[in-house]
Write an enzyme that holds these catalytic residues in place. Structure first.
Site, PDB file in Angstrom:
ATOM      1  N   LYS A  41     -86.318 -14.895 -24.063  1.00 25.74           N
ATOM      2  CA  LYS A  41     -86.046 -15.728 -25.234  1.00 25.74           C
ATOM      3  C   LYS A  41     -86.259 -14.911 -26.511  1.00 25.74           C
ATOM      4  O   LYS A  41     -86.860 -13.842 -26.490  1.00 25.74           O
ATOM      5  CB  LYS A  41     -86.956 -16.947 -25.234  1.00 25.74           C
ATOM      6  N   TYR A 273     -96.387  -3.651 -56.120  1.00 20.67           N
ATOM      7  CA  TYR A 273     -96.527  -4.856 -56.923  1.00 20.67           C
ATOM      8  C   TYR A 273     -97.988  -5.282 -57.069  1.00 20.67           C
ATOM      9  O   TYR A 273     -98.753  -5.275 -56.107  1.00 20.67           O
ATOM     10  CB  TYR A 273     -95.755  -6.009 -56.291  1.00 20.67           C
TER      11      TYR A 273
END
Length: 397
Positions: A41, A273
């Site tokens: 999956k 940042y």
């Protein structure tokens, strides 16, 4: 111009040989009387569903498992004929396509049974159905109080030639926490629900409950089949279980990038940042062209580690969307130098588990979140592993 693996901005190297070996190790652990379902999956936990499904079958898996029907149908479209179970259905799902593709389809409630039997009538074919029991996880699955009616209606549909009940199954909530009281409670409930269904007349091909941690540590839960997911990819289900290597498993994914820039900066220089990292002294910074858009967790800012050359470096400042920085401590490193974010760990590189701890998450999330901008480069490839569409990023090494 075509790029070679070595010149890519970044790549996830997928060792299909390790995957095959992991499946063989899992088969040895459960014994010859128990089948192995390779769970693929979520694009095989980020590793690539079709190549990994084929490698798992080559390693000895006899079933494949997916969450959604569309994942299962994609395996059939790729020419994979092995039994496939898919379990996460919603109303209006592609039941008829699943029947015609010979999928095993999970039914957890009467609405799903009604939809699959209607699709079987329309298709004029028998639907393969597995009934899922909620033994205590509280997600998908039929509650014990509703089980007798679901079993009865399923047997009625089977007597009408619409379905064949091929399996009975459930899923653990806390198998990755050894000794958790819910494990025994769920197992007892599953035995009771199995007994009811089989007394009523269900003759399943397979009964199964064991996920990766149960496969590794709880032999009493193995029944006819086990469903290893993360363990198949060489990643431990939890720190409580222990390292994957303790079970003879090796990481299948190795995430690699190349330094895009190396530069000297003075002391007191802010990095990325917010300037959450400021250099203490004159140093060299290396720019790694991978960020949270590629799956590098922003929560690991200032804590995640990478291997550059023979030294482990820590992420300096915030992880940005496309890039992050490491402080090279004044070392001279050339642009283009290899950066290993994670791998098996036996060459000094961090592991997916290391990144999970840095990001306060689980290793499952680390490997599944690696995005589509990062090409998968397959190694130890056999002729049946990779489809023509994968070939541009396959290597036979």
């Amino acid at each position: 111009m075509s790029e070679t693996p070595e010149t890519l901005r970044a790549r996830a190297e997928i060792d299909l040989g390790a995957l095959r070996a992991n499946v063989r190790a899992l088969r040895r652990r459960v014994g010859t009387d128990v089948q192995v379902m390779g769970v693929v999956k979520a694009d095989a936990y980020g590793h690539g569903a079709v190549p990994c499904a084929r490698a798992a079958l080559e390693g000895g898996a006899t079933w494949l498992g997916t969450a959604t029907p569309h994942e299962a149908l994609a395996l059939r479209a790729a020419g994979i004929d092995a039994p496939v179970l898919c379990w996460l259905w919603t109303p209006g799902g592609p039941w008829r396509a699943g029947i015609e593709a010979r999928l095993d389809m999970t039914v957890s409630g009467l609405w799903a049974l009604e939809e699959v039997t209607r699709a079987a009538r329309e298709a004029g074919r028998v639907a393969r159905v597995q009934l899922k029991a909620d033994t205590g996880l509280g997600r998908n699955g039929c509650q014990p109080a509703d089980w007798p009616r679901l079993v009865g209606e399923a047997l009625k549909a089977q007597s009408e030639g619409l379905i064949r009940v091929t399996g009975l199954w459930s899923h653990f909530a806390c198998a990755d926490e050894p000794g958790h009281p819910s494990i025994t409670a769920q197992l007892d409930t599953f035995h009771e629900m199995l007994a009811h269904a089989e007394k009523a007349g269900v003759e399943p091909e397979v009964r199964h409950m064991a996920n990766s941690p149960a496969t590794l540590t709880l032999p009493e839960t193995h029944f006819d089949l086990v469903r290893p997911g993360i363990a198949m990819y060489g990643v431990s289900p939890s720190s409580e279980i222990g390292p994957a290597a303790d079970f003879g498993l090796r990481a299948v994914m190795r995430l690699v990038g190349s330094l895009a820039l190396v530069k000297n900066v003075p002391g007191g220089h802010g990095v990325s940042y917010g300037h959450h990292y400021v250099t203490e002294r004159e140093t060299t910074l290396g720019l790694v062209p991978l960020g949270y858009a590629d799956g590098v967790p922003r929560h690991a800012s200032g804590r995640g580690t990478v291997l550059v050359g023979d030294k482990v470096r820590t992420v300096a400042g915030r992880v940005a969307m496309d890039q992050f920085v490491v402080d090279l401590g004044g070392d001279v490193v050339e642009p283009g130098a290899q950066v290993v974010l994670f791998g098996a760990g036996d060459q000094g590189e961090p592991t997916a588990e290391d990144w999970a701890r840095a990001a306060d998450t689980i290793a499952y999330e680390i490997v599944t979140r690696i995005g589509s901008r990062v090409p998968r480069v397959y190694t130890d490839v056999t002729p049946t592993d990779v489809t023509p569409t994968d070939a541009s990023h396959a290597s036979g090494t």
